[in-house]
Design a protein around this motif. Structure first.
Motif, PDB file in Angstrom:
ATOM      1  N   VAL A 116       0.862  -1.179   0.000  1.00  0.00           N
ATOM      2  CA  VAL A 116       0.000   0.000   0.000  1.00  0.00           C
ATOM      3  C   VAL A 116       0.904   1.237   0.000  1.00  0.00           C
ATOM      4  O   VAL A 116       1.812   1.338   0.826  1.00  0.00           O
ATOM      5  CB  VAL A 116      -0.923   0.012   1.232  1.00  0.00           C
ATOM      6  CG1 VAL A 116      -1.818   1.234   1.236  1.00  0.00           C
ATOM      7  CG2 VAL A 116      -1.757  -1.268   1.294  1.00  0.00           C
ATOM      8  N   LYS A 117       0.627   2.152  -0.935  1.00  0.00           N
ATOM      9  CA  LYS A 117       1.435   3.364  -1.077  1.00  0.00           C
ATOM     10  C   LYS A 117       0.512   4.577  -1.089  1.00  0.00           C
ATOM     11  O   LYS A 117      -0.341   4.695  -1.963  1.00  0.00           O
ATOM     12  CB  LYS A 117       2.223   3.340  -2.387  1.00  0.00           C
ATOM     13  CG  LYS A 117       3.150   2.155  -2.528  1.00  0.00           C
ATOM     14  CD  LYS A 117       3.834   2.178  -3.890  1.00  0.00           C
ATOM     15  CE  LYS A 117       4.713   0.970  -4.101  1.00  0.00           C
ATOM     16  NZ  LYS A 117       5.436   1.061  -5.395  1.00  0.00           N
ATOM     17  N   PHE A 118       0.705   5.459  -0.107  1.00  0.00           N
ATOM     18  CA  PHE A 118      -0.104   6.671  -0.019  1.00  0.00           C
ATOM     19  C   PHE A 118       0.716   7.917  -0.318  1.00  0.00           C
ATOM     20  O   PHE A 118       1.848   8.056   0.137  1.00  0.00           O
ATOM     21  CB  PHE A 118      -0.684   6.852   1.394  1.00  0.00           C
ATOM     22  CG  PHE A 118      -1.929   6.089   1.659  1.00  0.00           C
ATOM     23  CD1 PHE A 118      -3.132   6.482   1.107  1.00  0.00           C
ATOM     24  CD2 PHE A 118      -1.906   4.977   2.482  1.00  0.00           C
ATOM     25  CE1 PHE A 118      -4.304   5.779   1.369  1.00  0.00           C
ATOM     26  CE2 PHE A 118      -3.067   4.269   2.753  1.00  0.00           C
ATOM     27  CZ  PHE A 118      -4.263   4.678   2.188  1.00  0.00           C
ATOM     28  N   ASP A 119       0.118   8.815  -1.067  1.00  0.00           N
ATOM     29  CA  ASP A 119       0.553  10.193  -1.188  1.00  0.00           C
ATOM     30  C   ASP A 119      -0.672  10.998  -1.582  1.00  0.00           C
ATOM     31  O   ASP A 119      -1.733  10.434  -1.815  1.00  0.00           O
ATOM     32  CB  ASP A 119       1.712  10.365  -2.175  1.00  0.00           C
ATOM     33  CG  ASP A 119       1.323  10.092  -3.617  1.00  0.00           C
ATOM     34  OD1 ASP A 119       0.427   9.258  -3.858  1.00  0.00           O
ATOM     35  OD2 ASP A 119       1.923  10.710  -4.514  1.00  0.00           O
ATOM     36  N   THR A 120      -0.536  12.307  -1.602  1.00  0.00           N
ATOM     37  CA  THR A 120      -1.679  13.173  -1.916  1.00  0.00           C
ATOM     38  C   THR A 120      -1.341  13.987  -3.152  1.00  0.00           C
ATOM     39  O   THR A 120      -0.486  14.877  -3.105  1.00  0.00           O
ATOM     40  CB  THR A 120      -2.002  14.093  -0.724  1.00  0.00           C
ATOM     41  OG1 THR A 120      -2.236  13.289   0.434  1.00  0.00           O
ATOM     42  CG2 THR A 120      -3.235  14.938  -1.008  1.00  0.00           C
ATOM     43  N   HIS A 121      -1.987  13.652  -4.250  1.00  0.00           N
ATOM     44  CA  HIS A 121      -1.685  14.291  -5.531  1.00  0.00           C
ATOM     45  C   HIS A 121      -2.048  15.772  -5.561  1.00  0.00           C
ATOM     46  O   HIS A 121      -1.439  16.537  -6.298  1.00  0.00           O
ATOM     47  CB  HIS A 121      -2.429  13.577  -6.664  1.00  0.00           C
ATOM     48  CG  HIS A 121      -2.119  12.133  -6.738  1.00  0.00           C
ATOM     49  ND1 HIS A 121      -0.938  11.649  -7.245  1.00  0.00           N
ATOM     50  CD2 HIS A 121      -2.816  11.050  -6.337  1.00  0.00           C
ATOM     51  CE1 HIS A 121      -0.923  10.331  -7.171  1.00  0.00           C
ATOM     52  NE2 HIS A 121      -2.052   9.937  -6.613  1.00  0.00           N
ATOM     53  N   SER A 122      -3.013  16.177  -4.769  1.00  0.00           N
ATOM     54  CA  SER A 122      -3.546  17.539  -4.870  1.00  0.00           C
ATOM     55  C   SER A 122      -2.780  18.574  -4.049  1.00  0.00           C
ATOM     56  O   SER A 122      -3.094  19.757  -4.127  1.00  0.00           O
ATOM     57  CB  SER A 122      -5.014  17.549  -4.455  1.00  0.00           C
ATOM     58  OG  SER A 122      -5.143  17.112  -3.113  1.00  0.00           O
ATOM     59  N   VAL A 123      -1.780  18.176  -3.268  1.00  0.00           N
ATOM     60  CA  VAL A 123      -1.049  19.162  -2.469  1.00  0.00           C
ATOM     61  C   VAL A 123       0.141  19.716  -3.229  1.00  0.00           C
ATOM     62  O   VAL A 123       0.539  19.194  -4.275  1.00  0.00           O
ATOM     63  CB  VAL A 123      -0.587  18.581  -1.112  1.00  0.00           C
ATOM     64  CG1 VAL A 123      -1.767  18.183  -0.255  1.00  0.00           C
ATOM     65  CG2 VAL A 123       0.374  17.435  -1.281  1.00  0.00           C
ATOM     66  N   ASP A 124       0.703  20.757  -2.681  1.00  0.00           N
ATOM     67  CA  ASP A 124       1.897  21.392  -3.243  1.00  0.00           C
ATOM     68  C   ASP A 124       1.668  21.826  -4.683  1.00  0.00           C
ATOM     69  O   ASP A 124       2.414  21.467  -5.594  1.00  0.00           O
ATOM     70  CB  ASP A 124       3.105  20.455  -3.114  1.00  0.00           C
ATOM     71  CG  ASP A 124       4.432  21.205  -3.205  1.00  0.00           C
ATOM     72  OD1 ASP A 124       4.422  22.441  -3.107  1.00  0.00           O
ATOM     73  OD2 ASP A 124       5.466  20.540  -3.382  1.00  0.00           O
ATOM     74  N   ASP A 125       0.578  22.559  -4.864  1.00  0.00           N
ATOM     75  CA  ASP A 125       0.218  23.093  -6.186  1.00  0.00           C
ATOM     76  C   ASP A 125       0.096  22.016  -7.258  1.00  0.00           C
ATOM     77  O   ASP A 125       0.500  22.198  -8.401  1.00  0.00           O
ATOM     78  CB  ASP A 125       1.225  24.162  -6.637  1.00  0.00           C
ATOM     79  CG  ASP A 125       1.194  25.382  -5.744  1.00  0.00           C
ATOM     80  OD1 ASP A 125       0.112  25.703  -5.221  1.00  0.00           O
ATOM     81  OD2 ASP A 125       2.248  26.020  -5.565  1.00  0.00           O
ATOM     82  N   GLY A 126      -0.434  20.866  -6.859  1.00  0.00           N
ATOM     83  CA  GLY A 126      -0.675  19.784  -7.805  1.00  0.00           C
ATOM     84  C   GLY A 126       0.525  18.910  -8.089  1.00  0.00           C
ATOM     85  O   GLY A 126       0.436  17.959  -8.862  1.00  0.00           O
ATOM     86  N   ARG A 127       1.659  19.191  -7.468  1.00  0.00           N
ATOM     87  CA  ARG A 127       2.855  18.364  -7.693  1.00  0.00           C
ATOM     88  C   ARG A 127       2.872  17.133  -6.801  1.00  0.00           C
ATOM     89  O   ARG A 127       3.624  16.210  -7.037  1.00  0.00           O
ATOM     90  CB  ARG A 127       4.121  19.187  -7.459  1.00  0.00           C
ATOM     91  CG  ARG A 127       4.321  20.263  -8.526  1.00  0.00           C
ATOM     92  CD  ARG A 127       5.522  21.064  -8.221  1.00  0.00           C
ATOM     93  NE  ARG A 127       5.200  21.860  -7.023  1.00  0.00           N
ATOM     94  CZ  ARG A 127       6.041  22.682  -6.425  1.00  0.00           C
ATOM     95  NH1 ARG A 127       7.248  22.820  -6.870  1.00  0.00           N
ATOM     96  NH2 ARG A 127       5.660  23.353  -5.365  1.00  0.00           N
ATOM     97  N   GLY A 128       2.048  17.133  -5.786  1.00  0.00           N
ATOM     98  CA  GLY A 128       1.966  15.992  -4.889  1.00  0.00           C
ATOM     99  C   GLY A 128       2.879  16.135  -3.690  1.00  0.00           C
ATOM    100  O   GLY A 128       3.752  16.993  -3.641  1.00  0.00           O
TER     101      GLY A 128
END
Length: 115
Positions: A81-93
């Protein structure tokens, strides 16, 4: 923040990227999770393919309800399972609190039903 705090939180739509200083104590709350390529990652070992798919189905409800979906790598007796948030940091993730909320909830499911 404690593990209990993470388990009680809900994911929110508008989040900001966490700094390295914010990530470190959150990661310390989660056993067996680590950082890899900008993501929070854990491999879950299962007995067989059926058990692996059962685990995925069990976590599907949570990740859908939280509206925060990880990358899953599925093999015969393992799910990564790999989590990150695509929508943060001006869309850079990057990483957000949502990644840690969901990781904690997935751990709880695994501990209750699959370990």
């Amino acid at each position: 923040m404690t593990l209990t705090d993470l388990l009680e939180k809900k994911c929110v739509a508008d989040v900001t990227a966490l700094s390295a200083a914010e990530v470190t104590p959150l990661l310390a709350l989660l056993d067996n999770w680590h950082l890899a390529e900008g993501k929070v990652v854990r491999a879950f070992g299962c007995k067989n393919y059926y058990d692996t798919l059962s685990f995925i189905n069990a976590i599907a409800y949570v990740i859908h309800a939280e509206n925060h979906h990880p990358e899953l790598v599925v093999t015969y007796n393992r799910c990564i399972v790999k989590f990150d948030t695509h929508s943060v940091d001006d869309g850079r993730g990057g990483l957000s609190i949502n990644d840690f909320v969901c990781a904690a909830k997935i751990d709880a499911i695994f501990q209750q039903s699959f370990s």
